[in-house]
Design a protein around this motif. Structure first.
Motif, PDB file in Angstrom:
ATOM      1  N   GLY A  90       2.249  52.602  28.525  1.00 26.46           N
ATOM      2  CA  GLY A  90       2.677  51.644  29.552  1.00 26.46           C
ATOM      3  C   GLY A  90       3.858  52.157  30.349  1.00 26.46           C
ATOM      4  O   GLY A  90       3.908  52.025  31.580  1.00 26.46           O
TER       5      GLY A  90
ATOM      6  N   PHE B  93       4.065  52.926  34.328  1.00 25.36           N
ATOM      7  CA  PHE B  93       5.111  52.335  35.164  1.00 25.36           C
ATOM      8  C   PHE B  93       5.887  53.409  35.927  1.00 25.36           C
ATOM      9  O   PHE B  93       6.148  53.271  37.127  1.00 25.36           O
ATOM     10  CB  PHE B  93       6.067  51.494  34.313  1.00 25.36           C
TER      11      PHE B  93
ATOM     12  N   TYR C 229       3.751  54.702  38.759  1.00 33.12           N
ATOM     13  CA  TYR C 229       3.709  53.710  39.838  1.00 33.12           C
ATOM     14  C   TYR C 229       5.030  53.719  40.610  1.00 33.12           C
ATOM     15  O   TYR C 229       5.041  53.770  41.839  1.00 33.12           O
ATOM     16  CB  TYR C 229       3.434  52.315  39.257  1.00 33.12           C
ATOM     17  N   TYR C 230       6.142  53.647  39.882  1.00 34.71           N
ATOM     18  CA  TYR C 230       7.449  53.564  40.526  1.00 34.71           C
ATOM     19  C   TYR C 230       7.719  54.802  41.379  1.00 34.71           C
ATOM     20  O   TYR C 230       8.201  54.705  42.506  1.00 34.71           O
ATOM     21  CB  TYR C 230       8.544  53.406  39.469  1.00 34.71           C
TER      22      TYR C 230
END
Length: 125
Positions: A102, A106, A109-110
């Motif tokens: 996860g 993240f 994505y960030y």
């Protein structure tokens, strides 16, 4: 307190220097910590660190423009995937593995959706 911040600044700088050669240590966060500590303890060392090649390479672009070139983002991502892959492989608990996956999603994505791309500098090619 100034002496404590100064010592913490040099400790963070030392860890950042180790992070340049050891892929397990993150260089940029330690440089940012060193700058924060030096800004509270010694303007001379803060100014010195701002002008080092280490700072210019790892932090200056993002701090000044709020963006990262896409090519650099890809290099960052390769390092993260390798280190997270190793961590996920050796994590003994399934929930830790899931959390690391996860976190990797993240970070990806960030890095690519939140932090804007900066066009490549034509002089750097």
């Amino acid at each position: 307190m100034r002496l404590i911040y100064l010592l913490l600044g040099f400790l963070a700088l030392g860890l950042a220097l180790l992070g340049v050669v050891l892929p397990l240590l993150p260089t940029t966060p330690f440089l940012l910590l060193a700058i924060a500590c030096f800004s509270r303890s010694s303007k001379r060392f803060e100014t010195w660190l701002y002008h080092t090649k280490l700072y210019q390479t790892y932090v200056a672009d993002f701090r000044e423009t709020g963006s990262i070139p896409r090519k650099r983002k890809k290099r960052i991502l390769v390092s993260i995937y390798i280190l997270m892959g190793i961590s996920i492989f050796f994590a003994p608990i399934i929930w830790v593995k899931i959390a690391l996956v996860g976190l990797t999603i993240f970070i990806t994505y960030y890095l690519f959706k939140v932090i804007p791309d900066r066009p490549e500098d034509p002089d750097s090619k």
